[in-house]
Design a protein around this motif. Structure first.
Motif, PDB file in Angstrom:
ATOM      1  N   SER A   1      28.094  44.516 -49.019  1.00 18.90           N
ATOM      2  CA  SER A   1      27.557  45.682 -48.333  1.00 18.90           C
ATOM      3  C   SER A   1      27.311  45.361 -46.864  1.00 18.90           C
ATOM      4  O   SER A   1      27.130  44.187 -46.492  1.00 18.90           O
ATOM      5  N   PRO A   2      27.281  46.385 -45.993  1.00 16.86           N
ATOM      6  CA  PRO A   2      26.952  46.144 -44.590  1.00 16.86           C
ATOM      7  C   PRO A   2      25.604  45.469 -44.407  1.00 16.86           C
ATOM      8  O   PRO A   2      25.428  44.639 -43.515  1.00 16.86           O
ATOM      9  N   VAL A   3      24.638  45.809 -45.268  1.00 17.70           N
ATOM     10  CA  VAL A   3      23.320  45.183 -45.179  1.00 17.70           C
ATOM     11  C   VAL A   3      23.429  43.684 -45.415  1.00 17.70           C
ATOM     12  O   VAL A   3      22.854  42.870 -44.681  1.00 17.70           O
ATOM     13  N   ALA A   4      24.168  43.308 -46.449  1.00 18.99           N
ATOM     14  CA  ALA A   4      24.313  41.885 -46.776  1.00 18.99           C
ATOM     15  C   ALA A   4      25.068  41.150 -45.681  1.00 18.99           C
ATOM     16  O   ALA A   4      24.751  39.989 -45.363  1.00 18.99           O
ATOM     17  N   GLU A   5      26.045  41.804 -45.080  1.00 18.30           N
ATOM     18  CA  GLU A   5      26.811  41.168 -44.004  1.00 18.30           C
ATOM     19  C   GLU A   5      25.920  40.888 -42.796  1.00 18.30           C
ATOM     20  O   GLU A   5      25.983  39.807 -42.200  1.00 18.30           O
ATOM     21  N   VAL A   6      25.092  41.856 -42.430  1.00 20.87           N
ATOM     22  CA  VAL A   6      24.163  41.654 -41.311  1.00 20.87           C
ATOM     23  C   VAL A   6      23.169  40.542 -41.651  1.00 20.87           C
ATOM     24  O   VAL A   6      22.860  39.685 -40.812  1.00 20.87           O
ATOM     25  N   ALA A   7      22.689  40.535 -42.886  1.00 17.44           N
ATOM     26  CA  ALA A   7      21.718  39.522 -43.306  1.00 17.44           C
ATOM     27  C   ALA A   7      22.306  38.119 -43.190  1.00 17.44           C
ATOM     28  O   ALA A   7      21.633  37.189 -42.713  1.00 17.44           O
ATOM     29  N   ARG A   8      23.549  37.945 -43.623  1.00 19.47           N
ATOM     30  CA  ARG A   8      24.181  36.613 -43.531  1.00 19.47           C
ATOM     31  C   ARG A   8      24.285  36.167 -42.083  1.00 19.47           C
ATOM     32  O   ARG A   8      24.017  35.006 -41.761  1.00 19.47           O
ATOM     33  N   ARG A   9      24.656  37.074 -41.218  1.00 17.15           N
ATOM     34  CA  ARG A   9      24.821  36.703 -39.811  1.00 17.15           C
ATOM     35  C   ARG A   9      23.489  36.345 -39.163  1.00 17.15           C
ATOM     36  O   ARG A   9      23.420  35.458 -38.319  1.00 17.15           O
ATOM     37  N   LEU A  10      22.397  37.018 -39.562  1.00 21.86           N
ATOM     38  CA  LEU A  10      21.087  36.753 -38.969  1.00 21.86           C
ATOM     39  C   LEU A  10      20.335  35.638 -39.679  1.00 21.86           C
ATOM     40  O   LEU A  10      19.289  35.187 -39.198  1.00 21.86           O
ATOM     41  N   GLY A  11      20.831  35.208 -40.834  1.00 24.86           N
ATOM     42  CA  GLY A  11      20.152  34.166 -41.580  1.00 24.86           C
ATOM     43  C   GLY A  11      18.888  34.651 -42.267  1.00 24.86           C
ATOM     44  O   GLY A  11      17.915  33.894 -42.411  1.00 24.86           O
ATOM     45  N   VAL A  12      18.881  35.915 -42.700  1.00 26.54           N
ATOM     46  CA  VAL A  12      17.735  36.488 -43.394  1.00 26.54           C
ATOM     47  C   VAL A  12      18.226  37.109 -44.698  1.00 26.54           C
ATOM     48  O   VAL A  12      19.412  37.042 -45.030  1.00 26.54           O
ATOM     49  N   THR A  13      17.341  37.727 -45.443  1.00 29.42           N
ATOM     50  CA  THR A  13      17.733  38.343 -46.703  1.00 29.42           C
ATOM     51  C   THR A  13      18.137  39.802 -46.488  1.00 29.42           C
ATOM     52  O   THR A  13      17.692  40.449 -45.525  1.00 29.42           O
TER      53      THR A  13
ATOM     54  N   ALA B   1      17.073  42.289 -48.151  1.00 28.99           N
ATOM     55  CA  ALA B   1      15.841  43.077 -48.222  1.00 28.99           C
ATOM     56  C   ALA B   1      15.142  43.113 -46.866  1.00 28.99           C
ATOM     57  O   ALA B   1      14.609  44.152 -46.445  1.00 28.99           O
ATOM     58  N   GLN B   2      15.139  41.979 -46.159  1.00 30.92           N
ATOM     59  CA  GLN B   2      14.514  41.951 -44.838  1.00 30.92           C
ATOM     60  C   GLN B   2      15.256  42.843 -43.850  1.00 30.92           C
ATOM     61  O   GLN B   2      14.641  43.519 -43.029  1.00 30.92           O
ATOM     62  N   VAL B   3      16.573  42.871 -43.940  1.00 30.74           N
ATOM     63  CA  VAL B   3      17.352  43.753 -43.073  1.00 30.74           C
ATOM     64  C   VAL B   3      17.036  45.216 -43.376  1.00 30.74           C
ATOM     65  O   VAL B   3      16.854  46.039 -42.468  1.00 30.74           O
TER      66      VAL B   3
END
Length: 272
Positions: free
Chosen positions: A205-217, A219-221
């Motif tokens: 998902s786009p949420v998970a992709e952003v999370a991986r790039r930022l090094g967060v979860t 859920a945090q995104v």
């Protein structure tokens, strides 16, 4: 930017705690989780008379009373939960009865925020809100809120008493309450998205992709997006996990770029 003022006189941290998932079968764990939330700076706790038949309110009181300065415990009435069903129940005498029980369970003389859990279609909205207004007039309720309502219902309710909060389902994958959020923004009403983190976020998902790039979860995104989405937003994620609690609270420090925020906002339905 991390504080929101309810009703003009109740400042709270913009990342609240939904207490529904406190484990009633493990009071020690429930107490520890609620206390940890307060230690982490959470000042807004959301519960309801129907959560575990009132036991949820008792758990919060056992954990936090006497409540630390600045802590607001909001509760709700107007929906019962016998078994698997959720049934609206907004008769004025029932709302009064439940408010009295909540006062006792929470160990307070006045409920800071008392919300109508659901609008009962069998009872005029004016009668339901009128019951809450009478509780205000008697000093038993400080502020009144609504849950799962339309903008028109908010307007109708405000003819009877000021509405300081609206609690509708809202997350990246479910934004059917956009018009209600816009109404809240125009009128300075806090918007409490329940289920703020859409379940089953997919790895692609786009949420998970952003999370991986930022090094967060993910859920945090999702929470960071909500906090940036509107200044009246007050997410109330719930969890029974101390780790997830800490991650949720840390979401206030996640900074989304303009590009990431716009990309997520453009997803009419984020793939889950």
């Amino acid at each position: 930017m991390h504080t929101l003022v309810l009703g003009g006189d109740l400042p709270v941290h913009r990342l609240g705690f939904g207490a529904m998932r406190l484990p009633a079968n493990d009071p020690a764990a429930a107490h520890a989780l609620a206390r940890r939330a307060a230690d982490l700076g959470v000042t807004f706790f959301d519960t309801a008379d129907s959560y575990d038949l009132g036991r949820n309110e008792e758990l919060l009181a056992e954990a936090l009373h006497p409540y630390p300065d600045g802590v607001v415990v909001a509760t709700k009435a107007g929906q019962c939960h016998p078994g698997d069903e959720w049934i609206p129940l907004g008769r004025p005498e029932y709302l009064r009865q439940q408010a009295e029980l909540s006062l006792r369970r929470l160990r307070v003389e006045r409920i800071d925020l008392f919300q109508l859990h659901r609008v009962d279609p069998a009872v005029p909205l004016a009668d339901q809100v009128g019951a809450l207004r009478r509780l205000q007039d008697e000093g038993k309720v400080r502020h009144v809120g609504l849950s799962e309502v339309s903008a028109a219902q908010i307007t109708e309710a405000e003819r009877i008493t000021p509405i300081v909060s609206v609690q509708n389902r809202y997350n990246l994958a479910d934004r059917r309450s956009e018009d209600v959020l816009a109404h809240c923004e125009r009128h300075g009403i806090a918007f409490l998205p329940w289920l703020p983190i859409a379940p089953s976020l997919r790895a692609d998902s786009p949420v998970a992709e952003v999370a991986r790039r930022l090094g967060v979860t993910p859920a945090q995104v999702a929470l960071a997006w909500l906090l940036r989405r509107s200044e009246v937003m007050l997410p109330i994620p719930g969890t029974s996990s101390p780790q997830h609690l800490e991650e949720n609270v840390d979401a206030v420090g996640v900074e989304l770029s303009d590009e990431d925020f716009a990309r997520l906002a453009a997803q009419e339905h984020v793939r889950l």
